[in-house]
Design an enzyme around this catalytic site. Structure first.
Site, PDB file in Angstrom:
ATOM      1  N   LYS A  88      62.500  50.452  42.941  1.00 44.46           N
ATOM      2  CA  LYS A  88      62.515  51.322  41.990  1.00 44.46           C
ATOM      3  C   LYS A  88      62.068  50.651  40.417  1.00 44.46           C
ATOM      4  O   LYS A  88      61.672  51.366  39.727  1.00 44.46           O
ATOM      5  CB  LYS A  88      63.841  52.210  41.858  1.00 44.46           C
ATOM      6  CG  LYS A  88      63.715  53.201  42.934  1.00 44.46           C
ATOM      7  CD  LYS A  88      65.214  53.868  42.787  1.00 44.46           C
ATOM      8  CE  LYS A  88      65.474  54.882  43.897  1.00 44.46           C
ATOM      9  NZ  LYS A  88      66.636  55.486  43.854  1.00 44.46           N
ATOM     10  N   THR A  91      61.733  54.062  47.067  1.00 44.38           N
ATOM     11  CA  THR A  91      62.905  53.862  46.867  1.00 44.38           C
ATOM     12  C   THR A  91      63.262  52.277  47.358  1.00 44.38           C
ATOM     13  O   THR A  91      62.605  51.382  46.937  1.00 44.38           O
ATOM     14  CB  THR A  91      63.449  54.875  48.287  1.00 44.38           C
ATOM     15  OG1 THR A  91      65.033  54.610  48.403  1.00 44.38           O
ATOM     16  CG2 THR A  91      63.112  54.215  49.585  1.00 44.38           C
ATOM     17  N   ARG A  98      78.887  45.220  35.152  1.00 38.44           N
ATOM     18  CA  ARG A  98      77.832  46.017  35.350  1.00 38.44           C
ATOM     19  C   ARG A  98      78.034  47.562  34.800  1.00 38.44           C
ATOM     20  O   ARG A  98      77.108  48.124  34.301  1.00 38.44           O
ATOM     21  CB  ARG A  98      77.361  45.997  36.804  1.00 38.44           C
ATOM     22  CG  ARG A  98      75.882  46.136  37.128  1.00 38.44           C
ATOM     23  CD  ARG A  98      75.757  45.988  38.406  1.00 38.44           C
ATOM     24  NE  ARG A  98      74.469  46.380  39.001  1.00 38.44           N
ATOM     25  CZ  ARG A  98      73.934  46.736  40.273  1.00 38.44           C
ATOM     26  NH1 ARG A  98      74.740  46.747  41.186  1.00 38.44           N
ATOM     27  NH2 ARG A  98      72.828  47.275  40.457  1.00 38.44           N
ATOM     28  N   THR A 139      81.811  45.522  40.101  1.00 37.37           N
ATOM     29  CA  THR A 139      81.668  44.653  39.359  1.00 37.37           C
ATOM     30  C   THR A 139      81.712  45.116  37.765  1.00 37.37           C
ATOM     31  O   THR A 139      80.738  45.770  37.355  1.00 37.37           O
ATOM     32  CB  THR A 139      80.019  43.851  39.378  1.00 37.37           C
ATOM     33  OG1 THR A 139      79.947  43.645  40.888  1.00 37.37           O
ATOM     34  CG2 THR A 139      79.889  42.780  38.548  1.00 37.37           C
ATOM     35  N   GLY A 146      71.219  51.571  40.424  1.00 37.49           N
ATOM     36  CA  GLY A 146      70.116  52.357  39.853  1.00 37.49           C
ATOM     37  C   GLY A 146      70.385  54.098  40.157  1.00 37.49           C
ATOM     38  O   GLY A 146      70.211  54.737  39.139  1.00 37.49           O
TER      39      GLY A 146
HETATM   40  N1  LIG Z   1      71.296  61.143  48.668  1.00 41.18           N
HETATM   41  C1  LIG Z   1      69.969  60.667  48.138  1.00 41.18           C
HETATM   42  O1  LIG Z   1      69.062  61.334  47.935  1.00 41.18           O
HETATM   43  C2  LIG Z   1      70.007  59.388  47.849  1.00 41.18           C
HETATM   44  C3  LIG Z   1      68.972  58.750  47.133  1.00 41.18           C
HETATM   45  C4  LIG Z   1      68.726  57.373  46.787  1.00 41.18           C
HETATM   46  C5  LIG Z   1      69.819  56.381  47.098  1.00 41.18           C
HETATM   47  N2  LIG Z   1      71.059  57.178  47.875  1.00 41.18           N
HETATM   48  C6  LIG Z   1      72.179  56.234  48.148  1.00 41.18           C
HETATM   49  O2  LIG Z   1      72.611  55.679  46.858  1.00 41.18           O
HETATM   50  C7  LIG Z   1      73.121  54.356  47.266  1.00 41.18           C
HETATM   51  C8  LIG Z   1      73.330  53.581  46.040  1.00 41.18           C
HETATM   52  O3  LIG Z   1      71.676  53.249  45.627  1.00 41.18           O
HETATM   53  P1  LIG Z   1      71.468  52.422  44.610  1.00 41.18           P
HETATM   54  O4  LIG Z   1      69.830  52.398  44.528  1.00 41.18           O
HETATM   55  O5  LIG Z   1      72.167  52.721  43.102  1.00 41.18           O
HETATM   56  O6  LIG Z   1      71.971  50.800  44.963  1.00 41.18           O
HETATM   57  P2  LIG Z   1      72.056  49.611  43.917  1.00 41.18           P
HETATM   58  O7  LIG Z   1      71.564  49.516  42.859  1.00 41.18           O
HETATM   59  O8  LIG Z   1      72.229  48.473  45.047  1.00 41.18           O
HETATM   60  O9  LIG Z   1      73.811  49.705  43.328  1.00 41.18           O
HETATM   61  C9  LIG Z   1      74.676  49.920  44.702  1.00 41.18           C
HETATM   62  C10 LIG Z   1      76.155  50.337  43.921  1.00 41.18           C
HETATM   63  O10 LIG Z   1      76.936  49.988  45.323  1.00 41.18           O
HETATM   64  C11 LIG Z   1      77.923  49.307  44.783  1.00 41.18           C
HETATM   65  N3  LIG Z   1      78.724  48.597  46.055  1.00 41.18           N
HETATM   66  C12 LIG Z   1      77.888  48.272  47.143  1.00 41.18           C
HETATM   67  N4  LIG Z   1      78.733  47.825  47.944  1.00 41.18           N
HETATM   68  C13 LIG Z   1      79.893  48.086  47.696  1.00 41.18           C
HETATM   69  C14 LIG Z   1      81.180  47.493  48.155  1.00 41.18           C
HETATM   70  N5  LIG Z   1      81.406  46.986  49.599  1.00 41.18           N
HETATM   71  N6  LIG Z   1      82.336  47.889  47.590  1.00 41.18           N
HETATM   72  C15 LIG Z   1      82.319  48.327  46.194  1.00 41.18           C
HETATM   73  N7  LIG Z   1      81.026  48.711  45.676  1.00 41.18           N
HETATM   74  C16 LIG Z   1      79.890  48.498  46.320  1.00 41.18           C
HETATM   75  C17 LIG Z   1      77.574  48.241  43.806  1.00 41.18           C
HETATM   76  O11 LIG Z   1      78.536  47.569  43.078  1.00 41.18           O
HETATM   77  P3  LIG Z   1      78.204  46.268  42.445  1.00 41.18           P
HETATM   78  O12 LIG Z   1      77.535  46.416  41.287  1.00 41.18           O
HETATM   79  O13 LIG Z   1      79.588  45.567  42.300  1.00 41.18           O
HETATM   80  O14 LIG Z   1      77.238  45.377  43.530  1.00 41.18           O
HETATM   81  C18 LIG Z   1      76.772  49.365  42.952  1.00 41.18           C
HETATM   82  O15 LIG Z   1      77.407  49.837  42.209  1.00 41.18           O
HETATM   83  C19 LIG Z   1      72.720  53.814  48.469  1.00 41.18           C
HETATM   84  O16 LIG Z   1      73.726  54.143  49.450  1.00 41.18           O
HETATM   85  C20 LIG Z   1      71.634  55.016  48.795  1.00 41.18           C
HETATM   86  O17 LIG Z   1      71.505  55.215  50.372  1.00 41.18           O
HETATM   87  C21 LIG Z   1      70.849  58.455  48.027  1.00 41.18           C
END
Ligand SMILES: NC(=O)c1ccc[n+]([C@@H]2O[C@H](COP(=O)([O-])OP(=O)(O)OC[C@H]3O[C@@H](n4cnc5c(N)ncnc54)[C@H](OP(=O)(O)O)[C@@H]3O)[C@@H](O)[C@H]2O)c1
Length: 277
Positions: free
Chosen positions: A72, A68, A162, A159, A136
């Site tokens: 990844k 995680t 992206r 963004t 991701g």
């Molecule tokens: N339920 C489950 O099984 C599970 C499993 C894995 C992960 N998750 C959750 O999935 C979420 C995303 O993970 P990821 O790996 O995709 O992270 P990531 O690659 O860092 O992407 C984060 C995303 O959230 C957006 N974001 C972050 N802060 C923001 C804000 N203040 N306002 C608007 N948009 C914002 C980012 O936008 P920008 O592109 O503009 O930065 C991007 O689209 C995490 O919260 C994680 O805990 C859940």
């Protein structure tokens, strides 16, 4: 749960690791399925991931790893092969150690998410979807939704560039897999006319976070699904329920991955730590 000399060990690669929820779900499920395996957290800083994965290749008790944030993409590059959507997206969230010490990666986030929807009575086939996020997890969910046959997928991200880059990758994926889906970048947080709204960002984890979509555009006949697991009822889910939309919590996504993790790494059987797996 009984650990002995033949127990298959899975490690959960994360940084930090304190918030992990998967071991608490994985280990009781192993016991339930009669699998002699254990999942343990391994907090590994990004600069040590490469050395750690070299160790996994040599540790014969290790069956594989769950991966995680923030590993990844790097772990996918360090695998010897990637299967399925992982090969197209170049990300992995589960790794199997083969008997010869080589590492095979897959991404099951999307499959877990769609499995979670289905277990909550929501079939995404034919649906019009608004997906918020372009990280991701959003990419893996989008890929699985395309495979599940959604008719329209609009991506909204803070963004915009992206989101545009993600749409290009999804267009290639849809072309390679022969899926007919309308893919667009959404102009704003308006969910009007969609069947399924998904928050795939971290918005909702912290008090005071903005809502990912305009709640006034949510209503009956829609389903609103989360990836955020804590709190279980995010402000978005609360707003959706208040306006008569169906809701699917973030926990459904991880629950949907537990059996696929086991099936991929352990082969669905009580595989020995060494030998064929
Ligand atoms: N339920 C489950 O099984 C599970 C499993 C894995 C992960 N998750 C959750 O999935 C979420 C995303 O993970 P990821 O790996 O995709 O992270 P990531 O690659 O860092 O992407 C984060 C995303 O959230 C957006 N974001 C972050 N802060 C923001 C804000 N203040 N306002 C608007 N948009 C914002 C980012 O936008 P920008 O592109 O503009 O930065 C991007 O689209 C995490 O919260 C994680 O805990 C859940």
């Amino acid at each position: 749960m009984k650990i002995d000399g033949t127990t298959s060990v899975l490690v959960h690669l994360a940084y930090p690791a304190a918030h992990l929820q998967t071991p608490q779900l994985f280990n009781p499920r192993c016991a339930e399925r009669g699998l002699n395996a254990v999942l343990v957290p391994w907090q590994v800083a990004p600069e040590h991931l490469s050395t750690t994965m070299e160790t996994l290749r040599r540790a014969e008790s290790v069956a594989g790893a769950i991966v995680t944030i923030p590993h990844k993409e790097t772990s996918a590059r360090l695998c010897d092969r990637l299967e399925g959507v992982a090969a197209i997206l170049q990300v992995a969230n589960v790794i199997r150690r083969e008997a010869d010490g080589t590492l095979t990666g897959r991404i099951l986030d999307g499959e877990g998410f769609v499995g979670g929807l289905r277990r909550n009575g929501v079939d995404p086939a034919g649906a019009s979807v608004l997906l918020v996020g372009a990280g991701g997890v959003a990419l893996a969910i989008a890929a699985a939704l395309i495979e599940a046959g959604v008719s329209r997928l609009a991506v909204l991200n803070r963004t915009r560039a992206r989101a545009e880059a993600m749409i290009l990758r999804l267009e290639r994926l849809a072309a390679e897999t022969g899926r007919d889906v309308a893919l667009t970048v959404a102009d704003g947080p308006d969910a009007t006319g969609t069947d399924l709204v998904i928050n795939a960002t971290s918005l909702g984890m912290h008090a005071g976070d903005a809502l990912p979509v305009d709640p006034a555009t949510l209503g009956p006949g829609m389903t609103v699904a989360e990836v955020v697991m804590v709190p279980e009822v995010t402000p978005l889910l609360a707003a959706a329920a208040e306006r008569g939309a169906g809701t699917v919590p973030g926990r459904a996504m991880i629950l949907g991955q537990i059996d696929p993790f086991m099936d991929f790494v352990l082969g669905g059987a009580d595989a020995p730590a060494t030998g064929t797996r």
